[in-house]
Design an enzyme around this catalytic site. Structure first.
Site, PDB file in Angstrom:
ATOM      1  N   CYS A 114       0.761  -1.118   0.028  1.00 41.09           N
ATOM      2  CA  CYS A 114      -0.131  -0.172   0.039  1.00 41.09           C
ATOM      3  C   CYS A 114       0.822   0.975  -0.199  1.00 41.09           C
ATOM      4  O   CYS A 114       0.636   2.439  -0.235  1.00 41.09           O
ATOM      5  CB  CYS A 114      -0.943   0.290   1.694  1.00 41.09           C
ATOM      6  SG  CYS A 114      -0.453  -0.442   3.057  1.00 41.09           S
ATOM      7  N   HIS A 436      -0.543   1.376   7.571  1.00 39.08           N
ATOM      8  CA  HIS A 436      -1.532   1.114   6.096  1.00 39.08           C
ATOM      9  C   HIS A 436      -1.546   2.580   5.546  1.00 39.08           C
ATOM     10  O   HIS A 436      -1.515   3.516   5.934  1.00 39.08           O
ATOM     11  CB  HIS A 436      -3.340   0.642   5.900  1.00 39.08           C
ATOM     12  CG  HIS A 436      -4.070   0.575   4.735  1.00 39.08           C
ATOM     13  ND1 HIS A 436      -3.372   0.109   4.038  1.00 39.08           N
ATOM     14  CD2 HIS A 436      -4.776   0.569   4.629  1.00 39.08           C
ATOM     15  CE1 HIS A 436      -3.873   0.249   2.867  1.00 39.08           C
ATOM     16  NE2 HIS A 436      -5.117   0.958   3.418  1.00 39.08           N
TER      17      HIS A 436
END
Lengths: 489, 898
Positions: A114, A436
């Site tokens: 990510c 994330h």
């Protein structure tokens, strides 16, 4: 000669005489005088029938005082526009999606990637960069560094795919090339899983590679004026002053990111940036012959069309052996004015464009402002800059080379020092190598899309500024600002 | 009195206990009786003993003593008063002697005394006789002929009930009923005199002799009687319902209530009655009111010399009947409510309220979304004569008019709907509208021309013009080459002349229906148009031609989605005509198996539409109970049929909604797809929360066709209401389905429907206090629903203009009061929820939870209005649509308020 009444739209013409000797066309001409409707456009209705030009009055049996109805206008017959609109339904299937959705597709997470996806989405939002990459051809790339070339080519291909696809794209090739170029991104855990990486590192490396490879732009042979440098390069002018001896030296450097250092006093991006412009460093003083404490003060000497701001949220924490995160809330604006950080020369240079810009803005709002001079005007402009956040001035041909002495004749839109937020890369989690990463990108339509890997989610603008930290929610790590420009002064 | 009363009720308590059974030991019985006696007051005890004495004396040998005893007993019974809950005391004390008296009676020789005794026993039987014995009646018939009313109300009621049963018994046994009828003739006046008209009507219905009623009704009670008659007509099987209405009609005529009489005549669909009402009405103002009622029902009555006094008057009345004032009245309402400003589709979508996932602003036009916007724009601005897409004046001359530019933002067949939307915008305003449409008729684009032709038809829908512009403009195009133009013209004719039975249309369209060379789609639309023009007429010629077409077409053609319009066109001819359909039904059985069942079910459901016939509902339900292999398509129309049949009255409607819920759970997919549409029509323009919730649930169904039907139905139930809850649901759906263009299209259409006419319209085919059903409106709804059964190939395909069939059902939901010169007159009215007051005693309030407004006002489904001033008298008893007010001659200005 019977007389009839003729109803036309909401008017009634009473006592119109019909000369039954003449064909109905003559009657129509009579009506033309009354209504201005040309005879060929007249439709006269008599009890469920139409009056023909060469019809027979007898057979119609017109009675005295009968009411006829005239339909017709002198209006122009609507014509189809020469160039009909293009409909989504007509487009090839793979383009339908983006056209209908108004934003590009997402990127598939290939296992803790990510950081890379969000970086790519942010950079992809720069149209000039996309254009430059499109023009990047393999022929130019042969030479020095094959891995840099293949990474650039992979970026080009990936961006192209993003533009076309409606379904999420899997950046497999890009990832492979990236890992081969920078093996640190191929770090694995004991279980053989690829590890999360720092998005900022990825961003820096990618921009670096692109700046290397995209240098040979056709219109400019000077290797220093690369596309990337033009787009993102911030030129600093620094004065280094020795505390003890008072000696001064100045230097200039080009960086790609503004750093926002976060300390306990910093609550706003503005303060953080200011903080970052002043630093202390140890340096050997030529006069004293030993290393002393120097104060380095920097100012921006040249502003790029795109300003990258990095929040220095991570620091190396030795005891835990990881990049720890500062969770402090640092607000950042949707519209950023960097005038305060500029050198005096640049401030002088910005005055002109800012005035022009302001006038345009005023004209847009419909206010005719009296000309004001000097700092007062600039001050007013600053207020204006922050108040009219929705305006989005198009930047024409901005990917062309910066104004150099050889090309004065091409007028260039000039930066005003006012920037709009266009992309935010956020991080959620407690350390850079975990958690994330997500990219929040503003679309041409003004809407914000959160690219959470393969999933694009529509967001509201007011939620974007809420990513300023102070909790465990996503917080801004890198912000990309786009310059507001004014036409040449 | 009070203490005695309480004692009395105490005695009653004991009385409630079951009478001691014979199996009980005598002693116990005795004990109990003693105990009972002890409880009685002295007065009662005296009465009891007195009565016992009478009973003994009755059995005496001396007729004189007998007679005296009987007289005394009679006296006691007649004078006894009691509360509602207890048995009169004399009856109570005489109960134990019922058997004695009866057995003595049997032994008596026939004499006057015997008849006297029969009277008494008959009264006693009221409390004593076993269920079904009808002893009260038996002794009554053997008793003396006298005033039965003197025995009290309860006795008469009981007698009436027994007569009903006896009558049936004798009918089956084929015995004479004359003696019963004599009794009836006594009972009916009694009931009518005592404010019990419903009982009188019920009794007469039981003995099948309602005609007797008329002679007993007077000025004071005809209203209550008629309201009972008209409302219970829905629960009477055919052909008795006509009989009931007939009586109501005669009563209204007798008391010169012509507007009401006309309503009943319209309900009966009896043109003769309509005419005679009109002829009987002499007052010009009242005649004008009759014209407004006729116009609302869409009955085009040609006035001749008999019906109007002179030419001038006739012209005036004919103009009212032709409904040409509708547009004017509607705009008056709109101006009064300040909603004239045109609305854009974006005003309806309210994208800023949709959070998160709405479309991020498409960069390229989507033809489907533009088409949806076209429809939304048309529905929302319907009848206002102005909008922001089609009629907006051009910004500057160089780019051409903006209307043209929006038109061309639609693709191919979409342009037809866009041009036709103009017709909806200028709905009912033929004079002004034709000027706007005119230029499109000259276009070189066939789709635009087709749309313009359709627009001409749409704007003429429900209004009539003596120049017949629709026919004049359309008839030539019907036989053009291009099928699109043909369909436009054919559908236009169907809409413009729906319900008019215009023969020219018949002559023009029957060849097309029969011509096997034209495409099935053109033939289908032609059949539909004929069905609309001849709706509910049972016209043989039309039926013949459609039947022929259905027989001659090949199997492949009958499988086309538009073949259903042939069936529907045929069925519409028999709309509401019940068994008149039987012959055609037989023919339908011989059709090709592909279409035969579909046709049969559609015929059946149309013929019984709006009748509330329970047997039909059951038959249709049982059709839906089969779990079929794929390929049969008749179950979906059966589901719609349930709704159509059951929508007649509220009770059946609620039952149907519950039955549909079952179908949803147990039915196959093809049934589930039709259920939302059935719910939609059952509660059209009537956003009931329960239906809304069901549809909302179904709009998220995994089967996309169920979801689409449910979405569209949400639009139907909220049509023209601006209902905020539905609007919110639809907004959420628009963000939920933003990636699915088909469903998004349905959501948009539904949004357009909810805001139809900016909330001033209704699609409900029932009007005039839910008493009258507009055939044309129902036909329009059905055409739309059958089109929606195959959403993918019709509404989402090339034939989206099927949506314009809804225009047939579109009516302003308003009340406009007019003065004697037919100019709008503002008066205060109370608007509230209608209360069913039929058969209730006294003068109950007819509305509840009302608010007072000044006219013109909007009326929601289930709302009723009443004047809040005594100053005027309305000429129509139902305050809906246009109502003329007359000054009240007895009105006296209230000094306080002035």
């Amino acid at each position: 000669m019977p007389t009839v009444s003729v109803k036309w739209q909401k008017h009634v013409f009473n006592g119109v005489e019909i000369d039954t000797e003449q064909p109905p066309y003559v009657f129509k001409c009579q009506l033309y005088d009354l209504t201005g409707v040309p005879p060929e456009r007249q439709k006269i209705m008599v009890k469920g029938g139409l009056l023909k030009d060469d019809g027979d009055w007898e057979s119609l049996g017109i009675k005295e005082g009968q009411r006829l109805m005239l339909m017709g206008t002198a209006e122009e017959i609507p014509k189809a526009p020469e160039k009909g609109p293009v409909f989504v339904e007509d487009l090839p299937e793979d383009e339908q999606g983006t056209a209908a959705l108004g934003h590009t597709a997402g990127l598939v997470n290939l296992g803790n990637t990510c950081y890379m996806n969000s970086t790519l989405q942010c950079l992809h939002s720069v149209p000039e960069l996309r254009l430059a990459l499109k023009e990047y051809s393999a022929a130019v790339g042969t030479g020095i560094d094959p891995s840099s070339h293949s990474l650039t080519a992979a970026t080009r291909d990936l961006f192209g795919e993003l533009d076309r696809s409606i379904r999420p794209v899997a950046p497999v090739r890009f990832l492979t090339v990236l890992r081969s170029k920078y093996p640190q991104f191929a770090q694995q855990t004991n279980q053989g899983l690829y590890m999360q990486q720092d998005a900022e590192e990825c961003w820096t490396q990618l921009v670096y590679v692109l700046s290397q490879r995209l240098q040979s732009v056709p219109w400019d042979e000077q290797p220093t004026n690369t596309v990337v440098k033009h787009l993102f390069g911030i030129e600093f002018k620094s004065i280094i002053k020795c505390e003890e001896s008072g000696e001064e030296s100045s230097e200039s450097e080009t960086v790609y990111t503004l750093k926002c250092h976060i300390s306990s006093e910093v609550n706003h991006l503005h303060e953080g940036l200011k903080h970052g412009l002043k630093s202390e460093l140890e340096k050997t003083s030529p006069i004293l012959g030993r290393s002393t404490l120097h104060i380095k003060e920097s100012w921006i000497n040249k502003l790029p069309p795109y300003l990258t701001v990095q929040f220095v949220r991570f620091f190396w924490k030795r005891e835990s052996n990881q990049k720890a995160k500062i969770l402090r809330k640092v607000n950042y604006p949707l519209v950023l004015d960097v005038l305060d950080f500029c050198t005096e020369e640049l401030k002088e240079k910005l005055k002109g464009p800012r005035k022009v810009y302001r006038e345009i803005e005023d004209a847009k709002v419909g206010i005719k402002k009296k000309e004001k001079e000097g700092a007062e005007g600039v001050k007013a402009l600053q207020n204006l800059g922050t108040s009219t956040s929705d305006e989005n001035v198009e930047m024409a041909d901005a990917e062309q080379a910066p104004s150099s002495s050889e090309k004065v004749n091409v007028p260039e839109p000039e930066v005003t020092g006012i920037y709009d937020l266009v992309a935010v890369l956020t991080h959620k989690g407690r350390s850079a190598d975990s958690g994330h990463y997500v990219a929040w990108v503003k679309q041409d339509s003004g809407k914000w899309i959160e690219f959470d890997d393969e999933q694009p989610i529509l967001q509201r603008e007011e939620d974007i500024t809420k990513l300023s930290g102070g909790g465990d929610w996503h917080m801004a790590y890198i912000c990309l600002y786009k310059a507001r420009v004014a036409p040449p002064y | 009195m009070a203490p005695e009363n309480s004692k009395d009720s105490h005695a009653m308590d004991q009385d409630v206990q079951p009478p001691p059974s014979k199996l009980l030991p005598k002693e116990a019985k005795k004990k109990k009786e003693e105990k009972k006696d002890e409880d009685l007051s002295e007065e009662d005890l005296a009465l009891k003993q007195q009565l016992e004495l009478y009973v003994e004396r009755v059995q005496d040998g001396d007729p004189a003593i007998q007679k005296m005893a009987l007289e005394a007993m009679r006296q006691e019974i007649r004078t006894a008063t009691s509360s509602m809950t207890s048995v009169p005391k004399p009856l109570k004390f005489l109960r134990p002697h019922y058997g004695t008296l009866k057995s003595y009676y049997e032994k008596m020789v026939d004499s006057e005394l015997k008849r006297y005794l029969a009277d008494v026993i008959s009264v006693l039987a009221l409390t004593m006789s076993e269920d079904g014995d009808r002893e009260s009646l038996r002794f009554r018939l053997q008793g003396s002929i006298g005033d039965i009313g003197s025995w009290g109300h309860e006795y008469v009621r009981n007698l009436a009930g027994e007569i009903g049963n006896e009558f049936q018994q004798r009918q089956t046994d084929e015995q004479p009923v004359d003696d019963l009828m004599d009794l009836v003739k006594q009972i009916v006046p009694f009931h009518v005199k005592h404010n019990a008209e419903p009982e009188a009507v019920d009794l007469l219905m039981e003995v099948e002799n309602l005609e007797l009623l008329t002679q007993h009704i007077d000025k004071g009670n005809y209203k209550r009687t008629c309201s009972y008659l008209t409302s219970f007509a829905s629960y009477v099987p055919e052909p008795d319902d006509t009989l009931v209405l007939d009586i109501a009609y005669q009563l209204y005529c007798k008391f010169e209530k012509y507007p009401d009489a006309l309503r009943v005549a319209l309900r009966m669909d009896n043109t003769q009655y309509v005419k005679s009402t009109f002829a009987a009405c002499k007052d010009l103002l009242e005649k004008q009111q009759l014209c407004y009622i006729l116009a609302r029902q869409g009955v085009l009555l040609e006035l001749d010399e008999e019906l109007a006094d002179n030419d001038e008057q006739r012209e005036l009345l004919q103009e009212l009947i032709s409904n040409s004032k509708l547009s004017e009245g509607y705009l008056t309402l709109a101006r009064d409510l300040d909603v004239m400003e045109p609305k854009t589709p974006d005003d309806i979508y309210k994208a800023h309220l949709v959070d998160g996932r709405a479309s991020a602003g498409a960069s390229v036009d989507s033809a489907r979304q533009n088409l949806a916007a076209t429809f939304v724009n048309a529905f929302v601005n319907a009848g206002f004569g102005q909008d922001k897409l089609m009629t907006a004046p051009s910004m500057d001359s160089s780019t051409g008019s903006s209307s043209g530019s929006w038109l061309f933002k639609n693709k191919e067949h979409g342009k037809a709907s866009a041009a036709a939307s103009l017709g909806l915008i200028v709905l009912w305003d033929v004079d002004g509208g034709l000027a706007l449409v005119d230029k499109y008729l000259y276009s070189n684009d066939n789709h635009v021309v087709a749309g313009a032709l359709l627009a001409v038809g749409i704007m003429n829908c429900g209004v009539h013009n003596d120049c017949d512009p629709a026919y004049a403009l359309l008839f030539e195009s019907v036989n053009k080459e291009d099928p699109t133009i043909r369909i436009g013209a054919i559908m236009g004719l169907g809409l413009a002349y729906a319900g008019s039975q215009k023969e020219e249309v018949l002559d023009l369209l029957t060849p097309i229906v029969q011509d096997s060379k034209v495409g099935i789609e053109v033939a289908g639309f032609a059949a539909m148009a004929l069905g609309l023009v001849y709706v509910g007429s049972c016209n043989e010629d039309v039926a013949q031609s459609i039947v022929l077409a259905l027989m001659n077409r090949s199997e492949a053609e009958l499988g086309e989605p538009l073949a259903r319009f042939l069936c529907l066109g045929l069925s519409l001819l028999y709309l509401g005509k019940q068994d008149a359909v039987d012959a055609t039904m037989e023919v339908a059985k011989t059709f090709h198996e592909k279409i035969s069942k579909y046709c049969q079910v559609t015929l059946d459901s149309c013929a019984y539409a709006g009748t509330g016939n329970v047997l039909k509902v059951q038959a249709l339900l049982s059709l839906c109970a089969d779990h079929l292999e794929k390929g049969d398509s008749h179950q979906a129309p059966a589901v719609l049929g349930i709704a159509l049949v059951a929508m007649a009255e509220e009770l059946g409607l609620d039952m149907a909604i519950r039955s549909l819920e079952h179908l949803l759970q147990y039915g196959e997919q093809n049934i589930r797809r039709a259920v939302p549409l059935a719910l939609g029509i059952l509660s059209v323009s009537n956003p009931k929360i329960s239906v809304m919730d069901t549809l909302s649930r179904l709009s998220h169904d995994t089967d996309s066709e169920v979801a689409m039907a449910a979405t569209v139905s949400l639009g139907l139930i909220g049509a023209g209401t601006n209902n905020a809850r539905i609007a919110g649901m639809l907004r959420n759906l628009s963000s939920y389905y933003y990636k699915d263009p088909s469903l998004l299209f349905c959501v948009r259409i539904a949004q357009g429907l909810v805001h139809m006419g900016k909330g001033l319209m209704t699609l409900n085919p029932y009007h005039s206090d839910r008493f009258l059903l507009s055939n044309v409106a129902l036909a329009g709804l059905m055409s739309f629903l059958h089109g929606s059964l195959d959403m993918k190939s019709i509404i989402l395909g090339k034939y989206h203009y099927v949506l314009y069939f809804l225009v047939l059902a579109m009516q302003p939901r308003m009340l406009i009061t007019l003065d004697e010169n037919l100019k709008p007159l503002s008066v205060p009215v109370r608007v509230g929820q209608a209360v069913d007051v039929v058969g209730q005693a006294g003068r109950p309030k007819t509305i509840t939870g009302f608010q007072t407004h000044t006219t013109p006002v909007l009326l929601a489904t289930g709302d009723r209005a009443e004047l809040a001033t005594e100053k005027y008298i309305p000429l129509s008893s139902v305050l809906e649509g246009f109502v003329i007010l007359k000054l009240n001659p007895d009105y006296q200005q209230d000094h306080l308020s002035s």
